[in-house]
Scaffold this active site. Structure first.
Site, mmCIF file in Angstrom:
data_model
loop_
_atom_site.group_PDB
_atom_site.id
_atom_site.type_symbol
_atom_site.label_atom_id
_atom_site.label_comp_id
_atom_site.label_asym_id
_atom_site.label_seq_id
_atom_site.Cartn_x
_atom_site.Cartn_y
_atom_site.Cartn_z
ATOM 1 N N GLU A 42 5.564 5.296 3.674
ATOM 2 C CA GLU A 42 6.524 4.389 3.037
ATOM 3 C C GLU A 42 7.688 5.138 2.414
ATOM 4 O O GLU A 42 8.822 4.664 2.426
ATOM 5 C CB GLU A 42 5.810 3.528 1.988
ATOM 6 C CG GLU A 42 4.905 2.462 2.565
ATOM 7 C CD GLU A 42 3.517 2.971 2.908
ATOM 8 O OE1 GLU A 42 2.710 2.174 3.428
ATOM 9 O OE2 GLU A 42 3.242 4.166 2.642
ATOM 10 N N GLN B 151 4.973 -2.754 5.434
ATOM 11 C CA GLN B 151 4.115 -3.764 6.047
ATOM 12 C C GLN B 151 3.700 -4.883 5.093
ATOM 13 O O GLN B 151 3.638 -6.041 5.481
ATOM 14 C CB GLN B 151 2.889 -3.086 6.637
ATOM 15 C CG GLN B 151 2.262 -3.850 7.768
ATOM 16 C CD GLN B 151 1.355 -2.955 8.580
ATOM 17 O OE1 GLN B 151 0.243 -2.648 8.156
ATOM 18 N NE2 GLN B 151 1.826 -2.534 9.732
ATOM 19 N N PHE B 152 3.409 -4.554 3.853
ATOM 20 C CA PHE B 152 3.053 -5.545 2.830
ATOM 21 C C PHE B 152 3.668 -5.116 1.508
ATOM 22 O O PHE B 152 3.805 -3.920 1.232
ATOM 23 C CB PHE B 152 1.531 -5.666 2.669
ATOM 24 C CG PHE B 152 0.827 -6.272 3.844
ATOM 25 C CD1 PHE B 152 0.687 -7.653 3.959
ATOM 26 C CD2 PHE B 152 0.313 -5.465 4.839
ATOM 27 C CE1 PHE B 152 0.039 -8.205 5.058
ATOM 28 C CE2 PHE B 152 -0.336 -6.009 5.931
ATOM 29 C CZ PHE B 152 -0.468 -7.389 6.047
ATOM 30 N N ALA B 153 4.007 -6.099 0.678
ATOM 31 C CA ALA B 153 4.602 -5.795 -0.623
ATOM 32 C C ALA B 153 3.710 -4.878 -1.445
ATOM 33 O O ALA B 153 4.200 -4.029 -2.200
ATOM 34 C CB ALA B 153 4.873 -7.086 -1.389
ATOM 35 N N ASP B 154 2.395 -5.033 -1.292
ATOM 36 C CA ASP B 154 1.451 -4.213 -2.051
ATOM 37 C C ASP B 154 1.605 -2.728 -1.744
ATOM 38 O O ASP B 154 1.164 -1.886 -2.521
ATOM 39 C CB ASP B 154 0.020 -4.638 -1.714
ATOM 40 C CG ASP B 154 -0.182 -6.127 -1.862
ATOM 41 O OD1 ASP B 154 -0.707 -6.554 -2.898
ATOM 42 O OD2 ASP B 154 0.213 -6.871 -0.937
ATOM 43 N N ILE C 264 4.521 -1.123 -1.137
ATOM 44 C CA ILE C 264 5.878 -0.616 -1.361
ATOM 45 C C ILE C 264 5.878 0.537 -2.366
ATOM 46 O O ILE C 264 6.800 1.355 -2.387
ATOM 47 C CB ILE C 264 6.819 -1.740 -1.845
ATOM 48 C CG1 ILE C 264 8.275 -1.322 -1.665
ATOM 49 C CG2 ILE C 264 6.533 -2.129 -3.299
ATOM 50 C CD1 ILE C 264 9.266 -2.434 -1.914
ATOM 51 N N PRO D 117 4.414 3.519 -2.790
ATOM 52 C CA PRO D 117 4.677 4.911 -2.401
ATOM 53 C C PRO D 117 6.138 5.190 -2.073
ATOM 54 O O PRO D 117 6.567 6.335 -2.112
ATOM 55 C CB PRO D 117 3.790 5.098 -1.152
ATOM 56 C CG PRO D 117 2.714 4.084 -1.299
ATOM 57 C CD PRO D 117 3.375 2.905 -1.940
ATOM 58 N N HIS E 13 -2.937 -7.473 0.025
ATOM 59 C CA HIS E 13 -2.057 -8.064 1.029
ATOM 60 C C HIS E 13 -1.428 -9.353 0.511
ATOM 61 O O HIS E 13 -0.933 -10.164 1.298
ATOM 62 C CB HIS E 13 -2.826 -8.366 2.319
ATOM 63 C CG HIS E 13 -3.380 -7.146 2.990
ATOM 64 N ND1 HIS E 13 -4.561 -6.570 2.596
ATOM 65 C CD2 HIS E 13 -2.902 -6.395 3.999
ATOM 66 C CE1 HIS E 13 -4.801 -5.504 3.349
ATOM 67 N NE2 HIS E 13 -3.806 -5.370 4.208
#
Length: 688
Positions: free
Chosen positions: A409, A431-434, A436, A438, A478
């Protein structure tokens, strides 16, 4: 053997750098802003800077003033940044000494980079990535050297920075794609007060052996002749072979870590004496004496450069300070996208789901702009995104324009700095907000600050797509919402569309905006599978449709009669909140007015405040956990600006304040707002 001209130029530059370092130390009261100098590192830096061409890119780090001198920046201009003066050529008084950025045509280009150790590796590798793309696709857009030399990228690092995970991400991508970049690692065996023995299991040269495809070199960085020859070899290799190379230069640390962390705080006399034996200045003087220069000639050079440095310092001290009125300049690059254009609902148009509206917007952008590229995890040819949000794009535009990355990321996000600097327009995806987080280091430290700290020279034009939100048992990793986290970052824009038409219009506007834009895309609205979200589908706008950022929309109007009687409530919301609010409006016909924010920053405060003043009752509705959220901050701003028009307190409703979204559907529903919960709150609000 190097020519006398090269040796004389190097000695002149080293005398200049040493005079500057000593002058700064003698004038600590005047040089009050934190700074560092290249004292002890001069030989390798000068050897590098003297051989770079205007077609090249270089990323010096915070003690590389000898590189800057050797590529042509005069002491006076460097001192303007040292003293944070208005005419500081890099940041206009906003940033530290030796934090350069430059687009000057007679010098290598320098992108903005932060003080954060090692963080320059990713943006600078992004420059090399962009150069490789242009070589393969738009060779005519590249700048070449005077003898048609290929451009090379040089990223300067300290050896302790190699322990940073983001440096390894940069190395991994560089060797994977075989990029034309040199990582120049200056190893002085110290990381502030941490010794090499305490901090790392191996040096950079040894570490680089783990990256298959990375050519490695080592040199005594205190020996100018050896350094010059090594840099010449490294540059020649990368110019020809277009492959990455790491050059580790061992150097002494003769100065302070910074002006605020002085060497006597943490280093012993024995250590200082040991480093002093490798001082490159007397070493180079000995070389020149052996080459036929006289002591008198060298002393005259030292005298002349000391006089130049002293005069430049006096002039810089008297240079004007920045005007306080300039403090807000360059937060964002100016954008031409200010009006809604094109057809939002063309005649005979067909309805599309949100995920397809985004896909079509990107496809149309890629058709028109060959500088537009798309990359991220699983967006390439084989899958086209875990939500099929990039399906068919690689087949249509090629793997060089739409491609997968590793699980990196930080690299995905930070590389856009370099790509944007060479004229590309990246669209990227986490891929997922969770996941972000890194990449936040690059987003906060490099991207958000680039335009401001480069005084407008290096805006980062990029779109970061982030699937977000909870539905259907997505679980704790997710389903997260991250808008408050993002909105705490100044220097980026944040969109949150709730329907297909807005998705397409905002995607186009974000591309042409010229600034970093995060597109939050609710997974539960992508296909309108969640009950009550059928309206997320809409007639697909025309190809030229653009919806400017910062324009909210009134989706549902209360009747004038209910407004006049005081029987109305306005709901300010976005994303999935729009559909919870719509369900309530169906239960209370004519009594609810819904404002869909569409863009969270910039925010359409004018429409929000106008609507609240009209109704006197307001609920700010969000899917995020409520405490300390963007929604609560917005409620304060509404209260502050509309207080005299309110009939009651501004209410906020969000998810329960839990660390994560539970995977069990019943627990998920218990955490989130629902139409029934919102209706209950609205009924209570109508009682006062």
């Amino acid at each position: 053997m190097l020519s006398n001209d090269v040796l004389a130029k190097a000695f002149k530059l080293m005398a200049t750098a040493r005079a500057m370092a000593e002058l700064y130390d003698q004038n600590r009261q005047i040089c009050k802003y934190v700074h560092s100098t290249s004292k002890g590192h001069e030989a390798i830096q000068i050897a590098t800077g003297m051989q770079l061409l205007p077609c090249d890119y270089v990323s010096p780090y915070y003690r590389d003033d000898s590189i800057l001198l050797s590529i042509g920046f005069e002491p006076y201009r460097l001192m303007l940044q040292l003293l944070a003066k208005a005419e500081d050529p890099f940041s206009g008084g906003r940033s530290y000494y030796c934090h350069p950025n430059s687009k000057e045509i007679d010098k290598p280009k320098i992108i903005h980079q932060s003080s954060a150790t090692g963080m320059q590796a990713i943006p600078t590798t992004g420059v090399a990535q962009g150069i490789q793309y242009l070589e393969n696709v738009h060779n005519h857009l590249l700048q070449f050297g005077p003898n048609k030399e290929n451009p090379v990228v040089v990223c300067s690092l300290g050896d302790n920075s190699i322990t940073e995970g983001e440096v390894s991400e940069a190395f991994q991508f560089a060797v994977l794609k075989q990029l034309p970049i040199i990582y120049l690692v200056q190893d002085n065996n110290w990381g502030i007060s941490v010794s090499a023995e305490e901090a790392r299991a191996m040096n950079a040269y040894e570490y680089a052996a783990g990256f298959k495809g990375m050519t490695r070199m080592q040199v005594d960085g205190s020996d100018f002749t050896a350094s010059y020859n090594a840099v010449e070899e490294a540059l020649g290799f990368v110019r020809k072979e277009r492959k990455p190379l790491l050059l580790r230069a061992s150097v002494p640390l003769l100065g302070h870590h910074t002006s605020g962390v002085r060497k006597e705080f943490y280093r012993s006399k024995e250590d200082l004496d040991k480093h002093g034996l490798d001082d490159p200045y007397p070493k180079l003087r000995t070389v020149l004496l052996s080459a036929g220069f006289t002591a008198k000639q060298l002393d005259e050079i030292i005298k002349q450069q000391t006089e130049i440095v002293t005069a430049a310092f006096k002039e810089a001290v008297n240079a004007p300070e920045p005007s306080p009125s300039s403090v807000m300049d360059h937060v964002f690059a100016p954008t031409a996208v200010k009006e809604e254009k094109g057809q939002r609902s063309p005649a005979n148009g067909e309805k599309v789901i949100m995920v397809d509206a985004a896909l079509h917007a990107i496809e149309e952008l890629m058709q028109e702009h060959e500088e537009c590229i798309l990359y991220g995890q699983d967006v390439g040819r084989r899958l086209g995104g875990v939500f099929r949000e990039a399906a068919t794009l690689a087949e249509k535009f090629g793997d060089h324009r739409v491609f997968n990355t590793a699980i990196q990321e930080a690299y995905i996000i930070g590389s856009t700095v370099g790509l944007s600097a060479v004229g590309l327009k990246p669209i990227i995806e986490v891929q997922f907000a969770d996941y972000i987080y890194p990449g936040l280091n690059q987003l906060v430290t490099e991207i958000a600050k680039s335009n401001y700290l480069s005084a407008g020279k290096f805006p980062v034009s990029m779109i970061l797509r982030v699937p977000t939100g909870a539905y259907g048992g997505g679980g704790p990793y997710h389903s997260g919402c991250v808008e408050t986290t993002l909105l705490s970052v100044k220097g980026i824009k944040v969109c949150y569309p709730s329907n297909a038409a807005d998705m397409k219009g905002l995607m186009k506007a974000a591309y042409y905006d010229g600034n970093p834009v995060v597109m939050l895309e609710h997974k539960g609205l992508y296909w309108s599978k969640v009950p009550g979200t059928e309206d997320a589908k809409s007639i697909e706008p025309s190809k030229d449709y653009i919806l400017p950022l910062g324009k909210a929309n009134v989706l549902v109007h209360a009747t004038p009669e209910n407004i006049k009687k005081g029987n109305s409530v306005c709901i300010i919301t976005y994303g999935m909140g729009v559909y919870w609010a719509k369900a309530v409006a169906q239960q209370l016909p004519g009594q609810i007015e819904i404002v869909d924010l569409r863009t969270l920053f910039p925010l359409d405060e004018e429409l929000v405040f106008e609507t609240v003043k009209k109704h006197g009752r307001c609920l700010v509705l969000t899917e995020e956990q409520q405490n300390n959220s963007f929604a609560e901050a917005l409620a304060y701003r509404i209260t502050y600006n509309c207080f005299q028009f309110l009939d009651g307190k501004v209410e906020v409703m969000g998810a329960l304040n839990l660390p994560a979204v539970p995977i069990n559907l019943n627990l998920e529903a218990a955490m989130l707002p629902t139409p029934a919960k919102v209706l209950g709150r609205i009924r209570k609000m109508m009682e006062y």
